[in-house]
Design an enzyme around this catalytic site. Structure first.
Site, PDB file in Angstrom:
ATOM      1  CE  LYS A 197      -2.067  -1.113   3.855  1.00 21.93           C
ATOM      2  NZ  LYS A 197      -1.305  -2.348   4.158  1.00 21.93           N
ATOM      3  NE  ARG A 254       7.321  -2.649   6.055  1.00 24.28           N
ATOM      4  CZ  ARG A 254       6.001  -2.481   6.188  1.00 24.28           C
ATOM      5  NH1 ARG A 254       5.305  -1.896   5.231  1.00 24.28           N
ATOM      6  NH2 ARG A 254       5.384  -2.935   7.250  1.00 24.28           N
ATOM      7  NE  ARG A 277       6.711  -0.287  10.206  1.00 21.97           N
ATOM      8  CZ  ARG A 277       5.563  -0.254   9.545  1.00 21.97           C
ATOM      9  NH1 ARG A 277       5.510   0.266   8.323  1.00 21.97           N
ATOM     10  NH2 ARG A 277       4.468  -0.745  10.068  1.00 21.97           N
ATOM     11  NE  ARG A 283       2.118  -4.721  11.636  1.00 26.11           N
ATOM     12  CZ  ARG A 283       2.950  -4.212  10.736  1.00 26.11           C
ATOM     13  NH1 ARG A 283       4.179  -4.648  10.676  1.00 26.11           N
ATOM     14  NH2 ARG A 283       2.544  -3.282   9.916  1.00 26.11           N
ATOM     15  NE  ARG A 296      -3.846  -1.392  10.093  1.00 24.65           N
ATOM     16  CZ  ARG A 296      -2.803  -0.783   9.550  1.00 24.65           C
ATOM     17  NH1 ARG A 296      -2.859   0.484   9.226  1.00 24.65           N
ATOM     18  NH2 ARG A 296      -1.707  -1.452   9.317  1.00 24.65           N
TER      19      ARG A 296
HETATM   20  P1  ADP Z   1       2.265  -1.795   3.196  1.00 26.84           P
HETATM   21  O1  ADP Z   1       2.311  -0.291   3.098  1.00 26.84           O
HETATM   22  O2  ADP Z   1       1.049  -2.386   2.561  1.00 26.84           O
HETATM   23  O3  ADP Z   1       2.497  -2.289   4.587  1.00 26.84           O
HETATM   24  P2  ADP Z   1       4.796  -1.653   1.714  1.00 26.84           P
HETATM   25  O4  ADP Z   1       4.433  -0.771   0.565  1.00 26.84           O
HETATM   26  O5  ADP Z   1       5.630  -1.054   2.791  1.00 26.84           O
HETATM   27  O6  ADP Z   1       3.477  -2.354   2.328  1.00 26.84           O
HETATM   28  O7  ADP Z   1       5.528  -2.948   1.110  1.00 26.84           O
HETATM   29  C1  ADP Z   1       6.027  -3.971   1.962  1.00 26.84           C
HETATM   30  C2  ADP Z   1       7.402  -4.427   1.451  1.00 26.84           C
HETATM   31  O8  ADP Z   1       7.248  -5.107   0.209  1.00 26.84           O
HETATM   32  C3  ADP Z   1       8.387  -3.279   1.203  1.00 26.84           C
HETATM   33  O9  ADP Z   1       9.666  -3.718   1.576  1.00 26.84           O
HETATM   34  C4  ADP Z   1       8.278  -3.018  -0.300  1.00 26.84           C
HETATM   35  O10 ADP Z   1       9.495  -2.496  -0.818  1.00 26.84           O
HETATM   36  C5  ADP Z   1       7.966  -4.415  -0.843  1.00 26.84           C
HETATM   37  N1  ADP Z   1       7.041  -4.418  -1.994  1.00 26.84           N
HETATM   38  C6  ADP Z   1       5.962  -3.608  -2.200  1.00 26.84           C
HETATM   39  N2  ADP Z   1       5.333  -3.923  -3.352  1.00 26.84           N
HETATM   40  C7  ADP Z   1       6.021  -4.962  -3.898  1.00 26.84           C
HETATM   41  C8  ADP Z   1       5.872  -5.751  -5.088  1.00 26.84           C
HETATM   42  N3  ADP Z   1       4.859  -5.547  -5.946  1.00 26.84           N
HETATM   43  N4  ADP Z   1       6.756  -6.762  -5.283  1.00 26.84           N
HETATM   44  C9  ADP Z   1       7.763  -6.990  -4.398  1.00 26.84           C
HETATM   45  N5  ADP Z   1       7.966  -6.282  -3.280  1.00 26.84           N
HETATM   46  C10 ADP Z   1       7.104  -5.284  -3.008  1.00 26.84           C
HETATM   47  P1  AMP Z   2       1.146   0.588   9.096  1.00 27.64           P
HETATM   48  O1  AMP Z   2       2.285   1.535   8.956  1.00 27.64           O
HETATM   49  O2  AMP Z   2      -0.041   0.962   8.274  1.00 27.64           O
HETATM   50  O3  AMP Z   2       1.576  -0.853   8.886  1.00 27.64           O
HETATM   51  O4  AMP Z   2       0.653   0.701  10.615  1.00 27.64           O
HETATM   52  C1  AMP Z   2       1.513   0.369  11.698  1.00 27.64           C
HETATM   53  C2  AMP Z   2       0.685   0.215  12.976  1.00 27.64           C
HETATM   54  O5  AMP Z   2       0.051   1.465  13.305  1.00 27.64           O
HETATM   55  C3  AMP Z   2      -0.447  -0.813  12.918  1.00 27.64           C
HETATM   56  O6  AMP Z   2       0.002  -2.128  13.168  1.00 27.64           O
HETATM   57  C4  AMP Z   2      -1.371  -0.288  14.031  1.00 27.64           C
HETATM   58  O7  AMP Z   2      -0.875  -0.612  15.326  1.00 27.64           O
HETATM   59  C5  AMP Z   2      -1.235   1.225  13.876  1.00 27.64           C
HETATM   60  N1  AMP Z   2      -2.262   1.770  12.945  1.00 27.64           N
HETATM   61  C6  AMP Z   2      -2.034   2.368  11.739  1.00 27.64           C
HETATM   62  N2  AMP Z   2      -3.193   2.746  11.179  1.00 27.64           N
HETATM   63  C7  AMP Z   2      -4.182   2.370  12.028  1.00 27.64           C
HETATM   64  C8  AMP Z   2      -5.594   2.450  12.010  1.00 27.64           C
HETATM   65  N3  AMP Z   2      -6.265   2.993  10.972  1.00 27.64           N
HETATM   66  N4  AMP Z   2      -6.284   1.943  13.063  1.00 27.64           N
HETATM   67  C9  AMP Z   2      -5.648   1.400  14.106  1.00 27.64           C
HETATM   68  N5  AMP Z   2      -4.321   1.264  14.199  1.00 27.64           N
HETATM   69  C10 AMP Z   2      -3.579   1.740  13.170  1.00 27.64           C
END
Ligand code: ADP
Ligand code: AMP
Length: 214
Positions: A13, A127, A160, A171, A88
């Site tokens: 995302k 990541r 992270r 998660r 969420r």
């Molecule tokens: P989210 O925001 O949904 O938690 P991220 O955008 O941070 O996910 O992506 C999670 C990990 O996967 C990151 O390390 C990112 O660089 C990698 N990633 C994202 N999209 C792809 C893809 N289409 N193919 C391979 N790796 C990806």
């Molecule tokens: P993210 O960066 O989106 O993976 O979010 C990291 C963490 O932040 C999640 O695991 C939750 O603990 C908290 N968080 C982010 N967005 C929300 C939301 N909309 N509602 C509740 N918790 C959230």
């Protein structure tokens, strides 16, 4: 263009939101980034959110909803925005819809990036995130130009705390339990599109463009 990105943690995302933001010139609003900035600045909100985030749990709805609704009032959101990580839970989605409807407004697209759990585990392990600007990399799939340094702002990249395997497992459980029901919620409102998140980043982005430019 008002977009919600849905999908498990690690579905891509944030990565897609970063590209959409550049192409369509609309802000990327990530509640996770907002909480991490608050934790970094040691605010009261940050301290509260951290206790939940460290355990892989969701921050309570009442700490999230007003924050987002206020953010959407800001001037840079008038032509649209990308919501990443919000809503969420069903109550968050309902509150958002209610607040927008009160202004005669609504979300136009809910885009679900479908990614099976076994892909997620690999993605989270590799990541690396920039705590300064929120940019995200992957050690194998999307490495930065210089190891552990953000291409965009030059800050150090981190793994992270909540991307460690024990927390990722929790998660994912929370995602399936509390967030996945949003897929049916947005199917019901008629704005849902689902894409295959296991494809290359460029392919996923092209499919998002197909949805929003059709
Ligand atoms: P989210 O925001 O949904 O938690 P991220 O955008 O941070 O996910 O992506 C999670 C990990 O996967 C990151 O390390 C990112 O660089 C990698 N990633 C994202 N999209 C792809 C893809 N289409 N193919 C391979 N790796 C990806
Ligand atoms: P993210 O960066 O989106 O993976 O979010 C990291 C963490 O932040 C999640 O695991 C939750 O603990 C908290 N968080 C982010 N967005 C929300 C939301 N909309 N509602 C509740 N918790 C959230």
């Amino acid at each position: 263009m008002k977009i919600i990105l849905l999908g498990a943690p690690g579905a891509g995302k944030g990565t897609q939101a970063g590209i959409i933001k550049e192409k369509f010139n609309i802000p990327h609003i990530s509640t996770g980034d907002i909480f991490r900035a608050n934790i970094k600045n040691n605010t009261e909100l940050g301290q509260k959110a951290k206790t939940y985030m460290d355990k892989g749990e969701l921050v309570p709805d009442e700490l999230v909803v007003d924050l987002v609704i206020d953010r959407l009032e800001q001037d840079d959101c008038k032509d649209g925005y990308i919501l990443d990580g919000f809503p969420r839970t069903i109550p968050q989605a309902e509150e958002l819809d209610k607040a927008l409807a009160a202004k005669g407004d609504k979300i136009e697209y809910a885009i679900n990036i479908e990614t099976p759990d076994d892909f997620i585990i690999n993605r989270m392990a590799g990541r690396r995130a920039c705590v300064n600007c929120g940019a995200t990399y992957h050690t194998s799939f999307m490495p930065p130009k210089t190891e552990n340094i953000c291409d965009k702002c030059g800050e150090n990249l981190i793994l992270r705390d909540d991307d460690k395997p024990e927390t990722v497992k929790k998660r994912l459980e929370v995602y399936h339990d509390q967030t996945e029901p949003l897929i049916d919620y947005y199917k019901g409102t008629g704005i849902l599109s689902s894409l295959d998140g296991t494809k290359d980043c460029e392919v996923v982005f092209a499919e998002i463009c197909d949805v929003v430019e059709k």
